[in-house]
Design a protein around this motif. Structure first.
Motif, PDB file in Angstrom:
ATOM      1  N   HIS A 174     -12.000  -0.582  -9.542  1.00  0.00           N
ATOM      2  CA  HIS A 174     -11.980   0.490  -8.542  1.00  0.00           C
ATOM      3  C   HIS A 174     -10.613   0.554  -7.848  1.00  0.00           C
ATOM      4  N   PRO A 175     -10.142   1.725  -7.545  1.00  0.00           N
ATOM      5  CA  PRO A 175      -8.898   1.826  -6.775  1.00  0.00           C
ATOM      6  C   PRO A 175      -9.105   1.322  -5.352  1.00  0.00           C
ATOM      7  N   THR A 176      -8.057   0.779  -4.765  1.00  0.00           N
ATOM      8  CA  THR A 176      -8.115   0.391  -3.352  1.00  0.00           C
ATOM      9  C   THR A 176      -7.442   1.431  -2.464  1.00  0.00           C
ATOM     10  N   ALA A 177      -6.803   2.424  -3.097  1.00  0.00           N
ATOM     11  CA  ALA A 177      -6.122   3.463  -2.332  1.00  0.00           C
ATOM     12  C   ALA A 177      -6.154   4.773  -3.105  1.00  0.00           C
ATOM     13  N   PHE A 178      -6.133   5.869  -2.340  1.00  0.00           N
ATOM     14  CA  PHE A 178      -6.163   7.206  -2.928  1.00  0.00           C
ATOM     15  C   PHE A 178      -5.035   8.046  -2.329  1.00  0.00           C
TER      16      PHE A 178
ATOM     17  N   HIS B 275      -0.970  -2.280  -2.182  1.00  0.00           N
ATOM     18  CA  HIS B 275      -1.913  -1.672  -3.130  1.00  0.00           C
ATOM     19  C   HIS B 275      -1.289  -1.602  -4.520  1.00  0.00           C
ATOM     20  N   ARG B 276      -2.113  -1.861  -5.521  1.00  0.00           N
ATOM     21  CA  ARG B 276      -1.658  -1.785  -6.902  1.00  0.00           C
ATOM     22  C   ARG B 276      -2.527  -0.833  -7.724  1.00  0.00           C
ATOM     23  N   ARG B 277      -3.792  -0.708  -7.386  1.00  0.00           N
ATOM     24  CA  ARG B 277      -4.666   0.255  -8.078  1.00  0.00           C
ATOM     25  C   ARG B 277      -4.806   1.474  -7.163  1.00  0.00           C
ATOM     26  N   ILE B 278      -3.955   2.445  -7.420  1.00  0.00           N
ATOM     27  CA  ILE B 278      -3.861   3.640  -6.579  1.00  0.00           C
ATOM     28  C   ILE B 278      -4.279   4.853  -7.393  1.00  0.00           C
ATOM     29  N   ALA B 279      -5.235   5.600  -6.898  1.00  0.00           N
ATOM     30  CA  ALA B 279      -5.691   6.807  -7.587  1.00  0.00           C
ATOM     31  C   ALA B 279      -4.930   8.025  -7.070  1.00  0.00           C
ATOM     32  N   TYR B 280      -4.700   8.980  -7.953  1.00  0.00           N
ATOM     33  CA  TYR B 280      -4.162  10.280  -7.547  1.00  0.00           C
ATOM     34  C   TYR B 280      -5.229  11.331  -7.807  1.00  0.00           C
ATOM     35  N   LEU B 281      -5.652  12.005  -6.760  1.00  0.00           N
ATOM     36  CA  LEU B 281      -6.608  13.101  -6.873  1.00  0.00           C
ATOM     37  C   LEU B 281      -5.846  14.395  -6.604  1.00  0.00           C
ATOM     38  N   GLY B 282      -5.564  15.138  -7.667  1.00  0.00           N
ATOM     39  CA  GLY B 282      -4.717  16.319  -7.547  1.00  0.00           C
ATOM     40  C   GLY B 282      -5.482  17.610  -7.383  1.00  0.00           C
TER      41      GLY B 282
ATOM     42  N   PHE C  62     -10.442   0.681   1.787  1.00  0.00           N
ATOM     43  CA  PHE C  62      -9.807   1.757   1.021  1.00  0.00           C
ATOM     44  C   PHE C  62      -8.838   2.518   1.923  1.00  0.00           C
ATOM     45  N   SER C  63      -7.680   2.817   1.371  1.00  0.00           N
ATOM     46  CA  SER C  63      -6.698   3.632   2.096  1.00  0.00           C
ATOM     47  C   SER C  63      -6.658   5.048   1.512  1.00  0.00           C
ATOM     48  N   LEU C  64      -6.378   6.002   2.392  1.00  0.00           N
ATOM     49  CA  LEU C  64      -6.332   7.416   1.986  1.00  0.00           C
ATOM     50  C   LEU C  64      -5.110   8.093   2.588  1.00  0.00           C
ATOM     51  N   ILE C  65      -4.436   8.906   1.771  1.00  0.00           N
ATOM     52  CA  ILE C  65      -3.333   9.740   2.258  1.00  0.00           C
ATOM     53  C   ILE C  65      -3.552  11.154   1.727  1.00  0.00           C
ATOM     54  N   GLY C  66      -3.390  12.138   2.603  1.00  0.00           N
ATOM     55  CA  GLY C  66      -3.504  13.536   2.200  1.00  0.00           C
ATOM     56  C   GLY C  66      -2.163  14.252   2.292  1.00  0.00           C
ATOM     57  N   VAL C  67      -2.204  15.553   2.134  1.00  0.00           N
ATOM     58  CA  VAL C  67      -1.023  16.413   2.278  1.00  0.00           C
ATOM     59  C   VAL C  67      -1.448  17.685   3.002  1.00  0.00           C
ATOM     60  N   ASN C  68      -0.690  18.103   3.987  1.00  0.00           N
ATOM     61  CA  ASN C  68      -0.835  19.371   4.720  1.00  0.00           C
ATOM     62  C   ASN C  68      -0.822  19.167   6.230  1.00  0.00           C
ATOM     63  N   ASP C  69      -1.592  18.184   6.725  1.00  0.00           N
ATOM     64  CA  ASP C  69      -1.830  18.011   8.159  1.00  0.00           C
ATOM     65  C   ASP C  69      -2.729  19.126   8.680  1.00  0.00           C
ATOM     66  N   ASP C  70      -3.897  19.278   8.046  1.00  0.00           N
ATOM     67  CA  ASP C  70      -4.891  20.254   8.482  1.00  0.00           C
ATOM     68  C   ASP C  70      -5.683  19.722   9.671  1.00  0.00           C
TER      69      ASP C  70
END
Length: 333
Positions: free
Chosen positions: A231-235, A167-174, A261-269
């Motif tokens: 468009h991003p290909t990953a978030f 992936h090269r176009r990676i979005a950060y959703l904070g 599209f790939s997605l990564i989160g934080v927490n492990d809810d």
């Protein structure tokens, strides 16, 4: 003095006969030592203050962040035979008007959980030399000990994983702009891009809130305002709730995760573990943060000259079903 030595468990200062008589009399009278008086005499109350803000949360104990943290704090306090006094504010803005209750001698030290109040508010407590720990809010500019997850390392790890997949176009959703974790994870994201020689695109790096609604809204905005080719290909999402919101937005538009599209989160809810597909994430060591915070505070209480500590625990990578290489050729939605 003889009675006092028996009640305080001191040996060798009273005969067994005298000790037995004292204990019998105590039992007959139903006497219980005054813990506050004993604490004042020892200059130790064996009580740790845990300070948190409700900030419009319906519950702290059932909150996906605060619940596990409080579990760790209470387990740690129990392990070290300490009482835990939970002090809550409706909002951190209320703290300045309530400073006096933090300095009334009931607590040997305080643990502030994700405090967002201005640094100047803490001045009276620091002046009183009361031991303090900040849990979940890393403020290097303050003379307080801190324990948190290494948010910058987490941001770098998540982004590097996506880069390694192609992936090269990676979005950060904070998350929220008043929490350091949002900026620290963003800094890790930026570092990973720079080290890979990928130009930072400002419109792909946004802050919002730690909520599904924010993830949904920001993903929709990116897909609607950017040309399809951009468009991003990953978030990389700063939180599982944000990631679930993004997943919903993508799926509503016909986007396939992880094929497109790939997605990564934080927490492990739990919500991420049960999503379709199950969310790849980085688990926060929330319970461990609480347990370590107790130990750090007790070190300061027992040794007033103890050096301040800044402890950053690693997150744990958990790969599930939302990451894959970007599509070739890429299909945009």
């Amino acid at each position: 003095m003889t009675v006092s030595s028996v009640l305080n468990g001191k040996t060798g200062q009273a005969s067994e006969e005298t000790r037995a008589k004292v204990l019998k009399t105590v039992e007959e009278l139903g006497y219980h030592p005054n813990g506050v008086a004993r604490g004042l005499a020892r200059r130790r109350m064996d009580t740790i203050g845990i300070v948190a803000s409700f900030s419009d949360r319906p519950s702290l104990t059932h909150d996906r962040y605060f619940g596990p943290v409080f579990d760790g704090l209470l387990v740690g306090a129990q392990r070290h035979h300490q009482r835990a006094l939970i002090i809550t504010e409706d909002h951190w803005d209320d703290l300045p008007g309530n400073i006096s209750r933090y300095l009334d001698g009931h607590c040997d030290g305080l643990i502030f959980v994700t405090p967002t109040f201005p640094n100047k508010v803490l001045a009276p407590i620091l002046k009183a030399k009361l031991p303090i720990i900040f849990l979940g809010e890393n403020r290097p500019e303050l003379a307080v000990s801190v324990i948190d997850m290494d948010n910058e390392a987490v941001g770098k790890l998540a982004t590097s994983k996506l880069i390694a997949l192609g992936h090269r176009r990676i979005a950060y959703l904070g998350g929220d702009a008043d929490l350091r974790s949002s900026f620290e994870r963003q800094a890790g994201y930026t570092t990973a891009l720079q080290q890979a020689g990928i130009s930072l695109t400002s419109e792909l790096s946004v802050l919002g809130h730690y909520s599904e609604a924010s993830g949904y809204r920001e993903t929709q905005r990116l897909l609607e305002t950017l040309p399809a080719a951009q468009h991003p290909t990953a978030f990389f999402c700063g939180d599982d709730a944000i990631a679930i919101g993004a997943l919903t937005a993508l799926q509503e538009r016909g986007g396939r995760v992880p094929e497109e599209f790939s997605l990564i989160g934080v927490n492990d809810d739990e919500i991420g573990r049960k999503s379709t597909p199950a969310l790849t994430t980085i688990q926060q060591p929330l319970r461990a943060l609480g347990e370590h915070a107790i130990e750090m505070l007790l070190e300061q209480i027992q040794d007033k000259k103890c050096s301040l500590q800044r402890v950053l625990l690693p997150g744990e990578w958990i790969e599930r079903g939302t990451v894959a290489a970007p599509p070739l050729p890429e299909r945009r939605v």
